[in-house]
Structure formats: C-alpha cells, structure tokens
Design a protein around this motif. Sequence first.
Motif, short mmCIF file in Angstrom:
data_model
loop_
_atom_site.label_atom_id
_atom_site.label_comp_id
_atom_site.label_asym_id
_atom_site.label_seq_id
_atom_site.Cartn_x
_atom_site.Cartn_y
_atom_site.Cartn_z
N SER A 26 -14.31 -6.58 6.80
CA SER A 26 -13.51 -7.29 5.81
C SER A 26 -12.35 -6.46 5.28
O SER A 26 -11.53 -6.96 4.51
CB SER A 26 -14.40 -7.72 4.64
N CYS A 27 -12.29 -5.19 5.66
CA CYS A 27 -11.24 -4.29 5.15
C CYS A 27 -9.93 -4.48 5.91
O CYS A 27 -9.91 -4.84 7.08
CB CYS A 27 -11.69 -2.84 5.28
N GLN A 28 -8.85 -4.19 5.19
CA GLN A 28 -7.51 -4.25 5.77
C GLN A 28 -6.80 -2.94 5.43
O GLN A 28 -6.93 -2.44 4.31
CB GLN A 28 -6.71 -5.40 5.16
N GLU A 29 -6.04 -2.41 6.37
CA GLU A 29 -5.26 -1.22 6.07
C GLU A 29 -3.91 -1.65 5.51
O GLU A 29 -3.29 -2.58 6.04
CB GLU A 29 -5.07 -0.38 7.33
N ARG A 30 -3.50 -0.99 4.42
CA ARG A 30 -2.23 -1.31 3.76
C ARG A 30 -1.41 -0.05 3.60
O ARG A 30 -1.96 1.03 3.39
CB ARG A 30 -2.48 -1.91 2.38
N SER A 31 -0.09 -0.19 3.67
CA SER A 31 0.83 0.93 3.48
C SER A 31 1.75 0.62 2.30
O SER A 31 2.17 -0.53 2.13
CB SER A 31 1.68 1.16 4.73
N TYR A 32 2.05 1.66 1.52
CA TYR A 32 2.92 1.53 0.35
C TYR A 32 3.95 2.65 0.37
O TYR A 32 3.61 3.80 0.60
CB TYR A 32 2.09 1.60 -0.95
N LYS A 33 5.19 2.31 0.13
CA LYS A 33 6.27 3.29 0.09
C LYS A 33 6.23 4.06 -1.23
O LYS A 33 5.80 3.53 -2.27
CB LYS A 33 7.63 2.61 0.22
N ALA A 34 6.70 5.30 -1.19
CA ALA A 34 6.79 6.12 -2.40
C ALA A 34 7.53 5.35 -3.49
O ALA A 34 8.56 4.72 -3.22
CB ALA A 34 7.50 7.44 -2.08
N TYR A 49 -9.46 -0.59 -3.50
CA TYR A 49 -8.61 0.22 -2.64
C TYR A 49 -9.26 1.58 -2.44
O TYR A 49 -9.75 2.18 -3.40
CB TYR A 49 -7.23 0.45 -3.26
N ILE A 50 -9.22 2.09 -1.22
CA ILE A 50 -9.63 3.45 -0.93
C ILE A 50 -8.41 4.15 -0.35
O ILE A 50 -7.89 3.73 0.71
CB ILE A 50 -10.79 3.50 0.08
N ILE A 51 -7.93 5.17 -1.03
CA ILE A 51 -6.75 5.89 -0.56
C ILE A 51 -7.16 6.72 0.65
O ILE A 51 -8.11 7.51 0.59
CB ILE A 51 -6.18 6.80 -1.66
N THR A 52 -6.46 6.55 1.76
CA THR A 52 -6.76 7.31 2.97
C THR A 52 -5.70 8.36 3.26
O THR A 52 -5.96 9.32 3.98
CB THR A 52 -6.94 6.38 4.19
N ALA A 53 -4.50 8.20 2.71
CA ALA A 53 -3.43 9.20 2.87
C ALA A 53 -2.44 9.03 1.73
O ALA A 53 -2.17 7.92 1.29
CB ALA A 53 -2.73 9.02 4.21
N VAL A 94 -1.09 1.74 -11.07
CA VAL A 94 -1.19 2.76 -10.03
C VAL A 94 0.07 2.67 -9.17
O VAL A 94 0.36 1.61 -8.61
CB VAL A 94 -2.45 2.56 -9.16
N SER A 95 0.79 3.79 -9.09
CA SER A 95 2.03 3.84 -8.33
C SER A 95 1.94 4.90 -7.25
O SER A 95 1.35 5.96 -7.46
CB SER A 95 3.20 4.18 -9.26
N ALA A 96 2.57 4.63 -6.12
CA ALA A 96 2.58 5.58 -5.02
C ALA A 96 3.52 6.74 -5.34
O ALA A 96 4.70 6.51 -5.65
CB ALA A 96 3.02 4.89 -3.73
N VAL A 97 3.00 7.96 -5.30
CA VAL A 97 3.82 9.15 -5.52
C VAL A 97 4.64 9.42 -4.26
O VAL A 97 5.83 9.74 -4.31
CB VAL A 97 2.94 10.39 -5.86
N ASP A 98 3.99 9.33 -3.12
CA ASP A 98 4.65 9.44 -1.82
C ASP A 98 4.14 8.27 -0.99
O ASP A 98 3.48 7.39 -1.52
CB ASP A 98 4.36 10.80 -1.16
N ASP A 99 4.48 8.22 0.27
CA ASP A 99 3.98 7.12 1.10
C ASP A 99 2.44 7.17 1.11
O ASP A 99 1.85 8.24 1.28
CB ASP A 99 4.52 7.23 2.52
#
Length: 141
Positions: A26-34, A49-53, A94-99
């Motif tokens: 049921s999980c989806q990978e998501r990407s967020y820009k800095a 959400y689980i931060i992977t990078a 929660v905001s992305a510091v980097d990608d």
Amino acid sequence: MYEDALSRVDLFSELSKKELQALAKSCQERSYKAGSTIIAQGDSGVGLYIITAGNVHVTRQTAGHEEEDLGTLGAGNVLGEMALLDDLPRSATVSAVDDVTALLLPVWEFRSFLRDHTDVALKLLVVLSRRLRKAESQHAE
C-alpha cells in the motif's frame, strides 16, 4: 523493500514479516524538492510518511502566532503516524530542507488493509495500550 522501513515504525512493532509485506504493497514513494511543504499544520492527515532520504524541518505555530522550531529530521524518521488512526488536523508543518524522498502510506489504503486484516488491528491496540500506560506512568511521576 518497503517492509524494512515499515518494520521500524513503532506503531507496527507487533506485526509479523508477512503482515509487513502485505502492508508494504500500500506504500507509495514520493519525492519533494528542497523548500517544499510536505505537511501543513492544520491540514487533514493524508497518511504516514517515512523519510528515506534527505532532511526535513518541523515547525509549529503557537497559540500566540509565533513559529516554534521543533527541529530537523532525516532518513528513518516517521511523520504523521497518528493520522492513520484519527482524523485530527496536523499539529505541525514539515518542510523539505533539501530534496527528500519518503514512503507514504495513505490513510485510505491503511484503513482498507485493516478491514482485510482484522488481526492487525488487535496488534495495533496492544501498541497503543503500551503507549498510554507509559504516558500515564510518566505523568504520575
């Protein structure tokens, strides 16, 4: 692959490997820009959400409308765990510091999973009961 990340989520600590594998579907990978906002305080919860990078910065608006810095989190940290269980608004931004790359377990997928795996719901109750007991004992001190 995703089951390894899910196994580190406290809420899922009682689940078997087979249950984690089923939930991982049921999980989806998501990407967020800095600089982008991942979660906004006050919004309804979309899921866990689980931060992977990457790294995220967490802030909260106080009752006096001041911004409170709650710190920075990175890979392995979990966000929005309780959104899977209640429909209360998000308590922080929660905001992305980097990608940032994160796994998202959407609340609707999780609830559908629980309907199909009722024994998992009982395991979650055990974890939540432990948390409540721990919170009560800390409050009593």
